[in-house]
Design an enzyme around this catalytic site. Sequence first.
Site, PDB file in Angstrom:
ATOM      1  N   GLY A 186       0.816  -1.215   0.000  1.00 27.31           N
ATOM      2  CA  GLY A 186       0.000   0.000   0.000  1.00 27.31           C
ATOM      3  C   GLY A 186       0.847   1.262   0.000  1.00 27.31           C
ATOM      4  O   GLY A 186       0.544   2.229  -0.707  1.00 27.31           O
ATOM      5  N   CYS A 187       1.919   1.248   0.773  1.00 24.72           N
ATOM      6  CA  CYS A 187       2.783   2.431   0.867  1.00 24.72           C
ATOM      7  C   CYS A 187       3.544   2.658  -0.434  1.00 24.72           C
ATOM      8  O   CYS A 187       3.753   3.795  -0.850  1.00 24.72           O
ATOM      9  CB  CYS A 187       3.743   2.290   2.041  1.00 24.72           C
ATOM     10  SG  CYS A 187       2.873   2.207   3.629  1.00 24.72           S
TER      11      CYS A 187
END
Length: 157
Positions: A45-46
Site C-alpha cells: 500500500g505504501c
Amino acid sequence: MLKTGDKAPDFAAQDQDGKVVSLADVLAGGKSVILYFYPKDNTPGCTAEACSLRDGYSELSKKGFVVLGVSADSAASHAKFIEKHGLPFTLLVDADHRIAEAYGTWGEKKFMGRTYMGMIRTTFIIGTDGVIAQVFDKVKTKDHFGQILEWYESEKQ
C-alpha cells in the site's frame, strides 16, 4: 486529529540524506505542502501511494506543492525506498513519532486480529500560510495523486 482550518504544527526532522527539514523552512519558500503519513517503506500500500505521488509529482510541483512523506522508518530505509522506486520527493524520519503525534496520525491499529500502535495513513495539504487546507483520512493508495488533483481542481472553481 487535526482538521481543515487548523494551524499545522511546525516540525523539524531528518530526511533520507540526514539533512534536517522543517515545515517552517519549506513554507518560507512560498510553497504549499503535501504532508503524507504512511506506515512503512516498501510495503504494498505504501509503495502504491508513493508511486502515485511520484507519477503526479511534476504536475504537483507546477501547482506549487512540495511533497513530504513521513514514517517511522530510518533514513537508510527511506534512501533505499527512494532509490528503488525513483521517488523525486523527500521522506522524513519520525522514529519517535513526535510529528505523527502532533498531527494525530499515531494511534491504535488492528490487523489480522492483532491490536498495536502504528502510523495511520493520512495526508494533510498545508497552504503557504501554514493552515491545513485539506485532510485525506481515506487515502486511495493507487490513485492518491488523482485524489489530491480532484480536490485541488474543486478548490480552484
